[in-house]
Enzyme design. Structure first.
Site, PDB file in Angstrom:
ATOM      1  N   ASP A 264     -88.571 -29.035 -61.597  1.00 44.18           N
ATOM      2  CA  ASP A 264     -89.411 -28.114 -62.354  1.00 44.18           C
ATOM      3  C   ASP A 264     -88.854 -26.710 -62.140  1.00 44.18           C
ATOM      4  O   ASP A 264     -88.160 -26.437 -61.157  1.00 44.18           O
ATOM      5  CB  ASP A 264     -90.879 -28.212 -61.925  1.00 44.18           C
ATOM      6  CG  ASP A 264     -91.802 -27.611 -62.985  1.00 44.18           C
ATOM      7  OD1 ASP A 264     -91.293 -26.956 -63.931  1.00 44.18           O
ATOM      8  OD2 ASP A 264     -93.036 -27.780 -62.885  1.00 44.18           O
TER       9      ASP A 264
HETATM   10  C1  BGC Z   1     -93.854 -26.121 -65.851  1.00 44.27           C
HETATM   11  C2  BGC Z   1     -93.169 -27.263 -66.560  1.00 44.27           C
HETATM   12  C3  BGC Z   1     -92.328 -26.737 -67.688  1.00 44.27           C
HETATM   13  C4  BGC Z   1     -91.334 -25.725 -67.140  1.00 44.27           C
HETATM   14  C5  BGC Z   1     -90.435 -25.127 -68.180  1.00 44.27           C
HETATM   15  C6  BGC Z   1     -92.878 -25.022 -65.465  1.00 44.27           C
HETATM   16  O1  BGC Z   1     -93.543 -23.905 -65.005  1.00 44.27           O
HETATM   17  O2  BGC Z   1     -94.524 -26.589 -64.716  1.00 44.27           O
HETATM   18  O3  BGC Z   1     -94.113 -28.176 -67.026  1.00 44.27           O
HETATM   19  O4  BGC Z   1     -91.704 -27.785 -68.361  1.00 44.27           O
HETATM   20  O5  BGC Z   1     -92.054 -24.663 -66.541  1.00 44.27           O
HETATM   21  O6  BGC Z   1     -91.120 -24.298 -69.036  1.00 44.27           O
END
Ligand code: BGC
Length: 737
Positions: A264
């Site tokens: 993530d």
């Molecule tokens: C989120 C993810 C997301 C990623 C990219 C993160 O903060 O938890 O779900 O895909 O950002 O935007």
């Protein structure tokens, strides 16, 4: 002359033949992917390998330019294709070709309980991604709904592991039929936003395996997802993005995952752990632009220069980098390097209609005393639409799932469009919630400012309610911070902005009152006895208003059911009853396996609306419940059949649920657990027989001592219900060995 032509042809032929002969294995479609991977790997330098395992921009990572292996381009996810952002900023880039179809939130999809619609969702979304040249969709989100305060519940599929698993598989297959990878997230135990970047989740093995992991396992083994995203939180003291237990032991070891593990954004914290504990791709580590860090901030990623240095110095070998690159190349061969994948399509009427169909089937009718709904012109002429959510754009905001939608039909617009000249529709605001409407530079373009006093706004609404034949109040939550939004959790179960007061006043002013709750979470309804009709509206995307109107006016008979329990009060929910939400540095899931309805049933706490519940404009009769045998061995399957008849006057669909109860077991078990469901469409008067197969897996629990699933011989019950509470029949049977 002729001789010259022949010579030229011969030269050309031999050139083509030698070109064919020299076609490298990795570019040869006729070869198996695994040999193509090994061939590509053998041609790569260590620098090229390291370049592949970390980001090069906010949403992309390097390919191998020298070898023609394309870059990987990711996109959020999971409800539509995120607008293009700047190279290293969250801010949208201002492109004019990236306005997408916003699909309903995953809570709404799950509430359809319709596997075919999940496939349609995935296929349509995958087509949008493919057209926009993205090869990985950051979604679907399948974390379990543990508390109604979790700000991201709207991106997930509810409280039940079986239902989530059944719904996620076709979504993945639909996405991947486009040669676009699904990236199932957030693995694992990301069940809250508070302290999400560091909270250490303490959960026992039974809850881990029985509640929090099954949907991920289904995504890997049945859905065959090509990518999976690590979560932000910790488990057993290690960050989930480089967590040996989750990634090596379970994901790859126990489940045989062969895809890419993506971190993530900002979820990586350590180079060595990332090298050895099963992570493949690092994203979002330094996300405040190229200004922070050295010449290229991406070189400073944990899996960039620091990794290369360790390899070059000999401190770390190349076994791990080779394995990571294999996993990433596999992703490439399945997506960008598959010459036969379709081309996709974007922003099409077909996608909008797919979204509308899903929205319509996901809406849940929670209450309809006196058949207030559907509205018919025989009884109603003047309709008052009241509430901020009747006009507020909901596709902008909420965090990474925020979208730049091609268009969004608001509930008020949808109701007006459908009403035409048949009804007279007026609007009053009722309350002012959050007038803002901007996320990362995407502006809703609405001016929702209203500076009047709350009492004045309410008085106007009450006046309108009194002079109308029916009131549709569209309220609930929105995508602002501390509501249904990433990065923080809700502060309370109650509705914000004093809506309880507004609802009570309007319901007193007009007995034909309908509350449409726009949310991805349960809310408290202290006024429920005074309110005759409630619709759970979710966040429904581009066609939101049209879908809501079609249910309100009866063009569509509602057929969604809840995928999570609505507690009367917060302390009725397991995580809150056990005072174990949200914790601080640590959170212990004290309720163990008793999540959602499992808790309500064990503690005999009646929910406001139970799991699996939803009404229809028609009625259904269940009969002739039978099993093909009374005893089964663990190699056998037992078949349960039940007849369901549409006993009302309109066509409709019913979601028939099969629960299993283990009547006696050596370890504590929930009173019953969902193990099957079918959604059946029945014309008025029509009857069909539904059939469910029960196998030993459906009878098993996870024995934490033996570390394996166990089906204990003894007596069980197969329970057929229209919800977890509305039981239509039970059959006792025995597992003999
Ligand atoms: C989120 C993810 C997301 C990623 C990219 C993160 O903060 O938890 O779900 O895909 O950002 O935007």
């Amino acid at each position: 002359m002729i001789k010259a032509v022949f010579t030229a042809a011969a030269v050309l032929l031999s050139y083509c033949a030698s070109a064919q002969k020299s076609l490298p294995v990795y570019l040869d479609d006729s070869k198996l992917i695994e040999s193509r991977i090994e061939d590509a790997l053998s041609r790569m330098t260590v620098e090229e390998k390291v370049a592949m395992v970390h980001a090069q921009s906010k949403f992309s990572s390097a390919g191998v330019p020298r070898l023609g292996i394309p870059e990987n381009w990711m996109t959020d996810g999971p409800h539509g294709i995120r607008p293009e952002v700047m190279w290293d900023e969250w801010q949208q880039a201002g492109w004019t070709n990236d306005s997408c179809i916003a699909f309903p939130a995953l809570t709404a999809l799950a509430a359809t309980w319709n596997r075919d619609l999940s496939r349609l969702y995935g296929k349509s979304l995958g087509e949008e991604a493919r057209y926009r040249n993205k090869n990985v969709i950051l979604g679907p989100g399948i974390n379990i709904y543990r508390s109604p305060l979790n700000g991201r519940n709207f991106e997930y599929m509810g409280e039940d592991p079986f239902l989530t698993g059944e719904m996620v598989v076709p979504y993945i297959q639909g996405v991947q039929s486009n040669g676009v990878a699904a990236c199932v997230k957030h693995f694992a135990l990301n069940n809250q936003e508070t302290h999400r970047h560091g909270v250490n989740v303490i959960v026992d093995d039974r809850a881990l395996y029985e509640i929090y992991l099954p949907a991920f396992k289904a995504a890997v083994q049945k859905g065959k997802t090509w990518a999976i995203m690590g979560a932000y939180n910790k488990y057993k003291g290690l960050y989930a993005c480089h967590n040996n237990f989750l990634l090596q032991d379970i994901l790859r070891g126990e489940w045989g995952f062969d895809g890419a593990v993506v971190a993530d954004w900002g979820g990586v914290h350590d180079t060595k752990e990332s090298i050895f504990n099963g992570l493949d791709m690092e994203f979002g580590t330094w996300t405040d632009g190229l200004s922070w860090g050295q010449s290229n901030a991406y070189d400073n990623y944990y899996l960039a220069a620091p990794y290369l240095k360790l390899i070059k110095s000999g401190e770390v070998g190349t076994k791990e980098i080779d394995q990571k690159v294999r996993n990433i190349l596999r992703l490439c061969f399945r997506t960008t390097m598959d010459r036969n994948r379709p081309w996709g399509s974007f922003g099409s009427p077909e996608h909008a209609q797919a979204g509308r169909k899903i929205a319509q089937e996901g809406i849940v009718l929670l209450k309809n005393t006196g058949n207030v709904l559907p509205l018919s012109s025989a009884k109603v002429k003047k309709i008052a639409v009241i509430g901020e959510n009747a006009i507020k754009m909901m596709t902008v905001g909420g965090g990474s799932s925020s979208l730049k939608a091609k268009y969004e039909i608001s509930p008020l617009q949808g109701i007006k469009l459908r009403a035409g000249s048949e009804f007279e529709v007026s609007y009053a605001r009722g309350y002012v919630g959050d007038a803002s409407g901007e996320y990362n530079g995407v502006k809703s373009g609405q001016n929702l400012k209203d500076d009047r006093r709350a009492s004045e706004i309410l008085a106007e609404a009450v006046q309108l309610a009194k002079s109308s034949d029916a009131v549709i109040f569209v309220g609930g939550l929105n995508k602002s911070d501390f509501q249904d939004s990433e990065g923080n959790d809700r502060k309370e179960l109650g509705l914000p902005y004093d809506q309880d007061k507004v609802i009570a006043a309007l319901a007193a002013a007009n007995k034909n009152f309908v509350f449409v709750n726009i949310s991805g979470n349960a809310v408290a309804m202290p006024w429920i006895k005074q309110v005759p009709a409630v619709l759970q509206g979710w966040f429904l995307g581009t066609e939101s208003g049209n879908a809501i109107a079609s249910v309100i006016f009866g063009d569509v008979n509602p057929s969604g059911k809840l995928t999570f329990s609505f507690p009367v009060k917060l302390s009725d929910n397991a995580a809150h009853a056990t005072n174990s939400f949200p914790g601080t540095d640590e959170v212990e899931y004290k309720e163990s396996i008793f999540v959602g309805y499992r808790w309500h049933e064990k503690e005999k706490i009646k929910p406001l609306f139970p799991f699996g519940f939803g009404l229809s404009y028609t009625t259904f009769e269940y009969s002739a419940l039978k099993a093909d045998k009374q005893k089964m061995t663990s190699d056998e399957k037992l078949t349960v059949k039940v007849d369901v008849k549409n006993s009302g006057k309109v066509d409709g669909a019913e979601i028939v649920q099969l629960y299993i109860s283990d009547l006696k077991s050596s370890l504590p078990r929930p009173l019953k657990e969902l193990k099957g469901f079918e959604k059946v469409f029945l014309k008025a008067g029509e009857k069909k027989t539904l059939s469910f197969e029960i196998s030993k897996e459906d009878l098993s629990f996870f024995d934490d001592k033996k570390h394996q699933w166990v089906a204990e011989p003894g007596d069980f019950e197969a329970i057929i219900g229209a919800s977890s509470e509305d039981i239509k029949g039970k059959i006792k049977f025995t597992l003999t060995q």
